[in-house]
Scaffold this active site. Sequence first.
Site, PDB file in Angstrom:
ATOM      1  N   THR A   1       0.826  -1.214   0.000  1.00 13.43           N
ATOM      2  CA  THR A   1       0.000   0.000   0.000  1.00 13.43           C
ATOM      3  C   THR A   1       0.856   1.259   0.000  1.00 13.43           C
ATOM      4  O   THR A   1       1.722   1.425   0.870  1.00 13.43           O
ATOM      5  CB  THR A   1      -0.884   0.003   1.269  1.00 13.43           C
ATOM      6  OG1 THR A   1      -1.587  -1.224   1.327  1.00 13.43           O
ATOM      7  CG2 THR A   1      -1.864   1.161   1.245  1.00 13.43           C
ATOM      8  N   GLU A   2       0.602   2.125  -0.982  1.00 12.44           N
ATOM      9  CA  GLU A   2       1.274   3.434  -1.078  1.00 12.44           C
ATOM     10  C   GLU A   2       2.801   3.296  -1.099  1.00 12.44           C
ATOM     11  O   GLU A   2       3.517   4.194  -0.671  1.00 12.44           O
ATOM     12  CB  GLU A   2       0.855   4.349   0.085  1.00 12.44           C
ATOM     13  CG  GLU A   2      -0.649   4.495   0.258  1.00 12.44           C
ATOM     14  CD  GLU A   2      -1.304   5.382  -0.794  1.00 12.44           C
ATOM     15  OE1 GLU A   2      -0.567   6.079  -1.513  1.00 12.44           O
ATOM     16  OE2 GLU A   2      -2.541   5.345  -0.902  1.00 12.44           O
ATOM     17  N   LEU A   3       3.278   2.157  -1.575  1.00 11.69           N
ATOM     18  CA  LEU A   3       4.718   1.854  -1.604  1.00 11.69           C
ATOM     19  C   LEU A   3       5.371   2.008  -0.226  1.00 11.69           C
ATOM     20  O   LEU A   3       6.531   2.421  -0.128  1.00 11.69           O
ATOM     21  CB  LEU A   3       5.449   2.711  -2.651  1.00 11.69           C
ATOM     22  CG  LEU A   3       5.065   2.493  -4.121  1.00 11.69           C
ATOM     23  CD1 LEU A   3       6.085   3.172  -5.040  1.00 11.69           C
ATOM     24  CD2 LEU A   3       4.971   1.020  -4.491  1.00 11.69           C
TER      25      LEU A   3
END
Lengths: 410, 406
Positions: A145-147
């Site tokens: 998630t979201e890097l």
Amino acid sequence: MTDICFYFQVHQPFRLRRYSVFDIGKSTEYFDEKKNEEVMKKVAGKCYLPANKVILELIRKHDGNFKAAYSITGTAIEQFEKYAPEVLDSFKELASTKCVEFLSETYYHSLSYLYSKDEFKDQVEMHRKAMKKHFGFNPKVFRNTELIYNNELANFVEKLGYKAILAEGADHILGWKSPNFVYKPKTTRKMRLLLKNYKLSDDIAFRFSNKGWEGYPLTAKKYADWIEPAMGDTINLFMDYETFGEHQWEDTGIFNFLSHLPGELLKRNISFHTPSELIAHEPKDEIDVHHMMSWADVERDLSAWLSNKMQQSAIQELFSLRTEVIKSRDKELIERWRKMTTSDHFYYMCVKWFNDGDVHKYFNPYDNPYDAFITFMNIMNDLIVRLKGEDLNRQTALRIPTHNTKWVRV
Amino acid sequence: MFGWEFPPFNKGGLGVACYGITKGLSNKGVKTTFVIPKAPEDAHADHVKLVVASNIKNVSIKEIHSPMAAYMTNVEYQERIRHLLLHGNEKSKDEIYGQDLFQEVERYALRARKIAENEDFDVIHAHDWMTYKAGIAAKNATGKPLVVHIHATEFDRTGGNGVNQYVYDIEKSGFDNADVICAVSNFTKNKIVEHYGVDPNKVHVVHNAVEFTNFNENAQKISGNEKIVLFLGRITLQKGPDYFVEAARKVADKVKNVKFVIAGSGDMMPKMIEMAAEKGLANKMLFAGFLRGEDIDRAYKMADLYVMPSVSEPFGITPLEAMRNGTPVLISKQSGVSEVVNHCLKVDFWDIDEMANKMIAVLNHSPLKECLAEHGGQEVLKFSWDVPAQKCIDAYKSAIEKRGGK
């Protein structure tokens, strides 16, 4: 000269309904069906359908030489099925070309890795199954998630069987190094690390239509000229898929840009690869990341989701319920709880950008972060009431965080 | 400038705003002759008033003896006159005041005209309807440009029911005769455009601010297990105290250990006491009376939440005062202040369920309370009186230009 790796993020959360304290114990309608349908239909029309059409045409036109990767969250897929099945069909059509790869992530686009490894594993597994079911694809590459990323996470994901992982090519971890090589995360056995070239990615995702930007107007030819002299294994262009038609509207010429770019690059002998094809590269070096980082905001950290006490207490309380939620074996309740783990709910509670009224507001269904928190807490308290199987006719005792609640630093 | 008494003798936001703007103007080197009605029975308070005034450079005070006071209704005026005749000292009996408030407004205007003829100034600035006649008289006598400042309209005070035609006419003639109008919010600007047919191009929006130097930062919070929700303001229809009591009932159903404090006075007070008792809130609802000075900051500090449920609030300085004290605030969307403040909770005044929902959330979730206090406390720092003072100066310039001046 270096090759290109495109990865597009596709995500929609289940937004919560305005849920009052007086609804607790009375209503299990947590999600704003109307709003979710509205957003999905809007984005499908402006972005998903036209963008998928362009990508499909590109694949056909370039005869398998154009490739791209997607990460599509489970919550987005569920909403395709519910509100825009033609979008799911168009992704299946892309999958059938074999030029498109699907990445693995948490089904609910959650921050579960930070709060419960068990939940993280479950959600990753759910997502794997969804990729298999809808696209017949077995992902080898993971993106969180979201890097959100650090060494430990890379290590954990390697143990789950993944060969590569994506992260932000943030200056503070790269130093003088270039993001255009394949690296190995420190502490992993043989994982590959693919880093986003944020400058070139953001030229498309954020600056494309900015008239004050020196690169404006950005044409496919100009962009290909910038890329041509670059050295390395791969330029990783990672961005939200909603860039096409939603963040950058059609009248900016973004679709035109997208449909001409591959031709311009192929003309210059620059080829396209998917993340799993990059695993074959020998790592240039090791990258050592201790603190959690992400691709969000200038800070590239977790502050968009976890910087204030509202965010921290909401997410901690939510995850503190997990054992009981799972133990309940109540499928519906588990699903509701999981939908609440989606990171967007905590993002809406962020105060740090609230002062300047910047772009984040566009994606926020609430007037302010405080309303987001109040709605979330009311719903969580209803979930608690149901979890504890309390007598619903009795006045509901609210769960109040104790003074001893400790904020976990992540 | 035709204004109203300075704190701590004020009865509400009007005096606070007059003080703030005058001080802000003084900081910017603008010289002000400040004309105020001086209550006859307050003669003993002279030295205090002078001390307050002497705190500000560039200001000279001119007083006109008058029983007129901010927010006064005609009934209240006549009661005061009767009181004066019975109990006043010899000096106060010498003056012949207007029989009713409206006559007094006319008499005040005549006195104002005399002052204007003897003073040297560039622009006239009048605050709210009771001084508009004075402002117009001064303009007619001297030909100087007139700026009228609107802090509250008759529609705000009455909720639109029982608008006094006489007051309305004075307000309208003030707007018509003014070269420039200053409105305390867009909310108020829209109101005067809609109800008084004012040309929107003539209106400058001048949002109010809050004073930081005169407040007691050390006021101690009263400790205890009980949570406190505060209402502070005049107990009048405009301020929505009845919505507060309704919401309090709903809150008390869900939260134990909560007390509601109503600080202020006004014509709806007896009704509110009755209403609280009817709703079984007699021992949860405390009426603290009218607070002044340090007591106000103390009240904010002891509160877990400040609520301003106004039905129609042209601006509303009190939420800024609460934020200055690190107290979370919940305000009605029908207010000017809600246009400019972000770090607070907002609700439609009629939406009692939502008002209660938000009150309960602040009482039950300390992270919410802390975030509101922290970020509200930072945000309020940008509301210095120098900002509205500068906007007044811009309004003066534009008024002078319109009169063909330099």
